[in-house]
Design an enzyme around this catalytic site. Structure first.
Site, PDB file in Angstrom:
ATOM      1  N   GLU A  28       1.229  -1.636   0.134  1.00  0.00           N
ATOM      2  CA  GLU A  28      -0.599   0.021   0.131  1.00  0.00           C
ATOM      3  C   GLU A  28       0.430   1.094   0.185  1.00  0.00           C
ATOM      4  O   GLU A  28       0.232   2.263  -0.738  1.00  0.00           O
ATOM      5  CB  GLU A  28      -0.747  -0.459   1.724  1.00  0.00           C
ATOM      6  CG  GLU A  28      -2.144  -0.702   1.334  1.00  0.00           C
ATOM      7  CD  GLU A  28      -2.971  -1.565   2.256  1.00  0.00           C
ATOM      8  OE1 GLU A  28      -4.374  -0.874   2.225  1.00  0.00           O
ATOM      9  OE2 GLU A  28      -2.519  -1.482   3.883  1.00  0.00           O
ATOM     10  N   GLU A  41      -3.483  -9.171   3.237  1.00  0.00           N
ATOM     11  CA  GLU A  41      -4.355  -9.017   4.499  1.00  0.00           C
ATOM     12  C   GLU A  41      -5.511  -9.982   4.173  1.00  0.00           C
ATOM     13  O   GLU A  41      -5.650 -10.466   6.403  1.00  0.00           O
ATOM     14  CB  GLU A  41      -5.034  -7.240   4.669  1.00  0.00           C
ATOM     15  CG  GLU A  41      -3.944  -6.913   4.832  1.00  0.00           C
ATOM     16  CD  GLU A  41      -3.313  -5.843   3.660  1.00  0.00           C
ATOM     17  OE1 GLU A  41      -2.418  -4.817   3.596  1.00  0.00           O
ATOM     18  OE2 GLU A  41      -3.313  -6.679   2.546  1.00  0.00           O
TER      19      GLU A  41
END
Length: 790
Positions: free
Chosen positions: A643, A663
Site C-alpha cells: 500500500e 491482509e
C-alpha cells in the site's frame, strides 16, 4: 377464550428453571457454565408437571445464550469451555434435539429467543424448544490462576447453528480509540445527557439513582438465586466508599451490573398441542400475548443521547399487541445493567421508582446479578412463576442489549391468548429512517459538550470522554482527555459541563479535547516541519535536492508499528515543507523486504495502536503530495508495504521484488488504500485476485501491468531509484510540482474535455514563476537551466 378454543399451534411457556451457587457457601460445587445451565434445564423440564423423560424426548430444538467468554472475538475461557454449548447442556438434560442454536450476544437474547421460537412454534416449524443460558464468572475468576483448577473444556458432536457475536454497529475501532470500550462509560453518556435534559444537579441525579435502585436491593435480598442479597439504602448505593468506588460518572460500583455470578436459567416452550399430548397440566401454561424486537440507531447516529426511543417503541408495541396498557401489568422487570435503561422505559410510561408493583422481579442486574447475556432468562422465569401464582394477571419483561441498542419485550399471562404476530419490522423501518447527526471522525476547532463521562481506574487515574458538537458546522464527534490534562478533567467534574465550550483537535491516535487552543498547544506542541537529526526507526539522507528515507527495521522485515509510522510521517511532512527538497526516495533496509506492512506481532501485543492522520508511513492518506516520492522496492512489499508503494508516484523494483495485499490471509483488509488504489492501477480482474487471494505479483508482472516503472537487477532498486530521481531533477521542480497538482485536481473529473479545460490557479503561478522564465531563457541561450523551485 378458553384453552379449548386455542389453535393447537399456539405457543406457550410450560416450564422454567433457575440455578445458582455462591462462593464459599454451603452447597458450592464449582459448577461449570454447562452444568449450571443443565441444572436449570432439568428444573424447567420438571417444572412442566409431566413425565420428565417424555418431555425431554419431545424437545426438538435447543437454543443457548452466549457466555461472556464467548461474546467477543478476543474473549478467552481461562478454564476452557464447550465447543457446542447448546448440545452439551442438552446431553446433560437428556435431550437429543434435531436443531441446536447458539444465539448472538446481548442482554436482549433471552426474550428475543422466546419471541422468535414462539413464532416458529406458531408457524409449525418446531414443537418444543428449550432455551437456556448461564455464567460461572465467579468460579472462573477464582480458579483462573490456581494451580489446581477445574477443566470446563468439552467437545460435543452434532451440528450447531452458531449465529455469531452479533456485534455489527455495536463495536467501533474509532470509539474504542477514545476510551469507549467498557459498558459503564457508554451508558454513563446516556445518564449524564438525561440529567442535563432534566436540569438536575449531580447531587439530585445521584439521589434519583439511589431511589431507583433501593427497592431493587430489597427484592434481591429475598431472592435465593441472587448474587448479592443485601438490602442497601438509597444513600449507601450512591455514596463513594472503599467498597463502592466510582466507576464512571455518575456511577459507583453498587449501581452497575454485577458480573461476578454463578447462575443459570432455562425456559421451555411448546405448542398447546404438544402440551396436551405430553399431559402438561393447563395450570402450568403461560401465554405470550405481546412481544416485540427492535434495534436502536448506532451510538453516534442517535439524535438524542438522553433517551432510548427504540426501547420505548418495543415496550409500547408489545403491550399494544397484547391489547393492554402498562397500568394493567401486575409485574414488571426492566433490564437494569445501569440506571439509564430503566429510566428510559420508566420515563415513557410514567413509572415511579416507588411504584408498588416494583420495576424488577429478580432484584436487577446490580444486585440479583448480571448473568451476562442471560439475565433476562431469569426475569422470564420469575415472571412466569408470578403469573402462575396470580392467574389472569400480566407480567412485562423488557430485555436490553448492547448500549441500549437492542430491545426485546414480552408480555406473559395465564389467560388463554391466541398467538398474535407483531409488526416490529414496520417499526424498525421507521427507526432506520430517523435522521442522524453527521459525524466528524477527525474533529478540529471550538465545540460544545453534548454529553460526557469521567472513567475512574482502580489506581485513581481519571479519563474524560466527551461527545460534542463542532461550532463550525454542528457535526458530532467523540473525543477524550489527554492523560496529562487535569484541567479538562476538572471541568468535567464541574457543576454542569454539558453545553460548555471546549476545544478539540484530531491526531492519528484520535481526537483530544482541552479547555482552549492554548491548553491544547501546551499538551501537544507543534513539531517543526524540519528533518530530525536522528530517528530511532528510520534513516534519512539528504543529497542536494534529493531526500532518501530508509525504513530501518530489517529484523522485522521493515514492518511498521506506530512509532515507525510517526517517524515516517514526520520525515515526509518535513520533505513536503522544505523548498530545497525536490524528490524523495523511500526504501527498506537490507535486501529481504521493502516493508512487510503492519507489524502484526506488535499489533497482537495489546499495546496501543494508531496510524498518523497522513496514513500508513505518513503517505497513504496524505493530501497535497505535490512533490514526487519514489518507492525503491527491494524484496517483499507485502500488505501495508504494498500500500505504501501504491501511494508513491513512481516505483522502481529489483527483480526479487514481490507485491501482495496479503491482509485477507490474516483476517484483515487492505484498508490503507490498497482496496482503492490497486483496482485503479491494474486490470480489474487481476486487482480482484490480488485483493481476494493475497496473490503475489513479481516485479516483471508489475512492470507489464504498469504497477512498476522500472525493474533493476537484484539489490539495485535504490540505485535505479536514484537514476530516476536524477532524471526528474533535470526538469523544473516548479513544473513537476504543478504537474502533480493539476493531475490531482483533475483526477476526479470523469469527462476528459472537462478535465482538460479545468482551470487551476497553479497554472497562473507557473506562468509568473522564476523557473518558467529560467527554462525559456536557458533554452534560448542553449545552456542548462538553473532551477530555483520558485
Amino acid at each position: 377464550m378458553t384453552s379449548h378454543d386455542l389453535d393447537p399451534r399456539t405457543p406457550i411457556v410450560v416450564g422454567v428453571g433457575q440455578s445458582a451457587e455462591r462462593l464459599d457457601e454451603p452447597g458450592y460445587r464449582r459448577r461449570s457454565p454447562v452444568e449450571l445451565a443443565a441444572d436449570a434445564a432439568a428444573e424447567a423440564i420438571a417444572d412442566t408437571g409431566a413425565d420428565p423423560a417424555a418431555v425431554a424426548a419431545a424437545i426438538d430444538t435447543v437454543a443457548g445464550t452466549r457466555q461472556f467468554e464467548n461474546s467477543m472475538p478476543m474473549a478467552r475461557a481461562p478454564l476452557g469451555r464447550s465447543d457446542n454449548f447448546p448440545r452439551s447442556v442438552a446431553a446433560r438434560a437428556g435431550v437429543a434435539p434435531r436443531r441446536a442454536v447458539l444465539e448472538v450476544a446481548g442482554g436482549q437474547s433471552p426474550q428475543h429467543l422466546v419471541n422468535e421460537f414462539a413464532a416458529a412454534i406458531a408457524a409449525g416449524s418446531c414443537d418444543a424448544v428449550l432455551l437456556f443460558g448461564s455464567e460461572a464468572i465467579s468460579t472462573i475468576e477464582r480458579y483462573a490462576k490456581a494451580e489446581e483448577k477445574p477443566d470446563f473444556t468439552e467437545h460435543v458432536d452434532g451440528d450447531l447453528e452458531d449465529r455469531g457475536y452479533g456485534l455489527r454497529g455495536l463495536v467501533s475501532m474509532h470509539q474504542a480509540a477514545h476510551g469507549l470500550t467498557d459498558a459503564a462509560s457508554q451508558y454513563a453518556l446516556f445518564d449524564n445527557a438525561r440529567r442535563a435534559r432534566l436540569k438536575q444537579t449531580r447531587q439530585e441525579y445521584a439521589a434519583s439513582i439511589g431511589a431507583l435502585f433501593e427497592p431493587f436491593t430489597k427484592v434481591a435480598a429475598a431472592n435465593p438465586h441472587a448474587a448479592a442479597p443485601v438490602e442497601r439504602s438509597a444513600a449507601e448505593l450512591v455514596t463513594p466508599s472503599a467498597a463502592n468506588r466510582p466507576i464512571a460518572d455518575p456511577y459507583t460500583r453498587y449501581v452497575v451490573a454485577r458480573e461476578k455470578v454463578n447462575q443459570g436459567a432455562a425456559v421451555l416452550l411448546t405448542s398447546v398441542g404438544a402440551a396436551r399430548r405430553l399431559g402438561i397440566p393447563a395450570e402450568r401454561w403461560v401465554f405470550l400475548p405481546g412481544h416485540a424486537d427492535l434495534r436502536e440507531r448506532d451510538l453516534m447516529d442517535r439524535a438524542d443521547l438522553s433517551a432510548g426511543p427504540a426501547s420505548v417503541l418495543a415496550a409500547r408495541h408489545a403491550l399494544e399487541v397484547a391489547g393492554i396498557g402498562m397500568d394493567e401489568v401486575a409485574t414488571i422487570d426492566l433490564y437494569s445493567c445501569f440506571p439509564a435503561p430503566v429510566f428510559t422505559v420508566a420515563d415513557a410510561f410514567g413509572l415511579a421508582a416507588d411504584d408498588p408493583r416494583g420495576l424488577t422481579v429478580t432484584g436487577g442486574l446490580p444486585f440479583f446479578g448480571g448473568a451476562g447475556n442471560n439475565y433476562s432468562m431469569h426475569a422470564i422465569a420469575s415472571t412466569v412463576q408470578l403469573a402462575r401464582r396470580s392467574p389472569g394477571s400480566y407480567g412485562f419483561v423488557g430485555a436490553n442489549g448492547g448500549t441500549m441498542s437492542k430491545y426485546s419485550a414480552g408480555v406473559y399471562t395465564t389467560t388463554p391468548s391466541a398467538w398474535r404476530p407483531d409488526d416490529s419490522a414496520a417499526l424498525q423501518r421507521e427507526i432506520d429512517s430517523w435522521p442522524a447527526p453527521v459525524e466528524a471522525r477527525q474533529a478540529d476547532g471550538w465545540a460544545t459538550i453534548e454529553t460526557y463521562t469521567v472513567r475512574h481506574a482502580r489506581d485513581g487515574k481519571r479519563t474524560g470522554i466527551v461527545i460534542g458538537r463542532l461550532e463550525s458546522d454542528g457535526r458530532r464527534f467523540v473525543s477524550r482527555t489527554d492523560d496529562r490534562d487535569a484541567t479538562m478533567v476538572e471541568l468535567l467534574g464541574a457543576d454542569e459541563p454539558i453545553g460548555k465550550r471546549v476545544y478539540v483537535r484530531s491526531f492519528g491516535f484520535g481526537n483530544r479535547v482541552a479547555v482552549s487552543p492554548e491548553a491544547m498547544d501546551a499538551l501537544f506542541p507543534a513539531s517543526p516541519a524540519v528533518l530530525g537529526e536522528r530517528y530511532e526507526h528510520i534513516l534519512v539522507r539528504r543529497d542536494g535536492h534529493l531526500l532518501e528515507v530508509t525504513i530501518n527495521r530489517p529484523e522485522a522485515r521493515n514492518s511498521l508499528h506506530p512509532m515507525a509510522n510517526d517517524e515516517l510521517d514526520h520525515a515526509f511532512t518535513a520533505y513536503f515543507a522544505d523548498p530545497d527538497l525536490w524528490v524523495a526516495i523511500l526504501t527498506g533496509a537490507g535486501d529481504k523486504a521493502f516493508s512487510a506492512g503492519n507489524d502484526l506481532i506488535y499489533s497482537a501485543s495489546g499495546k496501543p495502536m494508531w496510524v498518523p492522520k497522513n496514513g500508513f508511513a505518513g503517505l497513504t492518506s496524505r493530501h497535497g503530495m505535490t512533490k514526487p516520492v519514489i518507492a525503491a522496492v527491494n524484496g517483499f512489499a507485502m500488505g501495508g508495504g504494498c500500500e505504501i508503494a501504491l501511494a508513491c508516484h513512481l516505483v522502481v523494483a529489483d527483480e526479487t521484488a514481490k507485491f501482495a495485499l496479503s491482509e485477507v490471509r490474516v483476517g484483515l483488509i487492505a484498508g490503507a488504500g490498497g482496496v482503492v488504489r490497486l483496482p485503479r492501477m491494474l486490470p480489474p480482474k487481476l486487482a480482484n485476485e490480488m485483493i481476494l487471494t493475497g496473490r503475489r505479483l513479481t516485479a516483471a508482472e508489475g512492470l507489464a501491468h504498469g504497477l512498476v516503472n522500472r525493474v533493476t537487477p537484484a539489490g539495485e532498486a535504490l540505485a535505479g531509484a536514484r537514476q530516476l530521481a536524477a532524471e526528474i531533477l533535470d526538469g523544473s521542480p516548479t513544473s513537476v510540482r504543478i504537474s502533480l497538482q493539476v493531475m490531482e485536481e483533475t483526477r476526479g473529473i470523469p469527462d476528459v474535455v472537462d478535465a482538460v479545460t479545468h482551470h487551476s490557479p497553479a497554472l497562473d503561478e507557473l506562468m509568473i514563476s522564476e523557473d518558467a522564465i529560467e527554462g525559456l531563457t536557458a533554452f534560448a541561450e542553449k545552456r542548462r537551466p538553473r532551477w530555483r523551485n520558485r
